[in-house]
Design a protein around this motif. Sequence first.
Motif, mmCIF file in Angstrom:
data_model
loop_
_atom_site.group_PDB
_atom_site.id
_atom_site.type_symbol
_atom_site.label_atom_id
_atom_site.label_comp_id
_atom_site.label_asym_id
_atom_site.label_seq_id
_atom_site.Cartn_x
_atom_site.Cartn_y
_atom_site.Cartn_z
ATOM 1 N N GLN A 1 1.025 -1.111 -0.148
ATOM 2 C CA GLN A 1 0.044 -0.135 -0.225
ATOM 3 C C GLN A 1 0.970 1.192 -0.211
ATOM 4 O O GLN A 1 2.237 1.305 0.537
ATOM 5 C CB GLN A 1 -0.925 -0.152 1.305
ATOM 6 C CG GLN A 1 -2.092 -1.060 1.165
ATOM 7 C CD GLN A 1 -3.028 -0.865 2.403
ATOM 8 O OE1 GLN A 1 -2.535 -0.352 3.552
ATOM 9 N NE2 GLN A 1 -4.114 -1.553 2.181
ATOM 10 N N GLN A 2 0.354 2.237 -0.649
ATOM 11 C CA GLN A 2 1.052 3.563 -0.657
ATOM 12 C C GLN A 2 1.953 3.892 0.623
ATOM 13 O O GLN A 2 3.049 4.298 0.677
ATOM 14 C CB GLN A 2 0.325 4.842 -1.161
ATOM 15 C CG GLN A 2 0.731 6.005 -1.353
ATOM 16 C CD GLN A 2 1.536 6.124 -2.365
ATOM 17 O OE1 GLN A 2 1.305 5.543 -3.507
ATOM 18 N NE2 GLN A 2 2.797 6.787 -2.442
ATOM 19 N N ASN B 1 5.699 4.473 1.592
ATOM 20 C CA ASN B 1 6.302 5.806 2.190
ATOM 21 C C ASN B 1 6.825 5.609 3.780
ATOM 22 O O ASN B 1 7.959 6.172 3.891
ATOM 23 C CB ASN B 1 5.059 6.650 2.126
ATOM 24 C CG ASN B 1 4.731 7.199 1.128
ATOM 25 O OD1 ASN B 1 5.391 6.811 -0.055
ATOM 26 N ND2 ASN B 1 3.551 8.031 0.744
#
Lengths: 141, 180
Positions: free
Chosen positions: A94-95, A99
């Motif tokens: 997932q993003q 990050n």
Amino acid sequence: MAAKDQLPATVQKVVEKIGKPVTSAEIDEIGKLQDIQERSRHHRTIINAWKQQQDQDRKMRKMYATWLMVAMSGQIVGMNIIFILIGCGLLEFQQWTTNTFVMSVFAEVSAMALLVVKYLFPATSDKVLDLIDRFRTKDQK
Amino acid sequence: MPEAANETAVPFLHRSEVESRARDVLKRHNLTTVPIDPVLLANREGIKVNNAKFSDDNLVGMIVKRGDDVTMLVNYDDPPFRKRFTIAHELGHHFLHLLQDGEYVDKEANLFRQQLGDEREMTPSRRQEIQANMFASSLLMPEDEVRRYWRERPSIEELAKIFNVSNEAMGYRVASLGLE
């Protein structure tokens, strides 16, 4: 008769000033030399101990620094591989996970760099010179 | 410059006689181990030894006797070896020449320049200086001790350290005793 005016007139002419009594220690050149040698030996012992300590310290720091560099390089290489794999679509996250991962690796590397700079290379110390200076002052007293 | 209080009637003293007098002085004060401390000897004789600044830089020391009061002055700027020898030299005047009131004012040349020649043909004051020098050597470097140490380690530098004298002084002493 240690005062100048108590000397005969013929001798007074050539005496400008009468100083302190001469002591046995004052004329003991060999004694003074032995004293100097003793102090020099003392200082040499301190300097040798300091040198040994510095050498051991340097070796230890070098070892820590090497391992930290290996760890940092591993982190960066690992992160780049994962980054490429994500880019190629071989890994999927997932993003926010990606990050967080990149940010945490960056924070870890920065922390390790800080550790190396702050604790493995501290500001140089003049402690040994202070110590020698203290001995010198003590000797003079 | 007043050199000697009594320049007349300076007897000729053979080296062995001066040696013997120095040996007697050391024995009397129980100074049997080297290095000999000339300040201690002077103080035991009741002589005050002071540093002094002289108007002439060539002056190294003096001894003044007035009754029982004897004062010795040595050049403040001289190094320790030289002061030791100067004090021993003045003690030579004290024991050999100052039988009554008087004073000896010594220049560098009196102490540290070797004068060759027959002592019998010298001026009285020069003869006194040579005798005082011989006495100083015998006092700081007693013959028996020098011979004994020379047998153990025949090195001028080593002996100079043991007797706390300069290499030059020990060199002269060793040569004058015919050891080298």
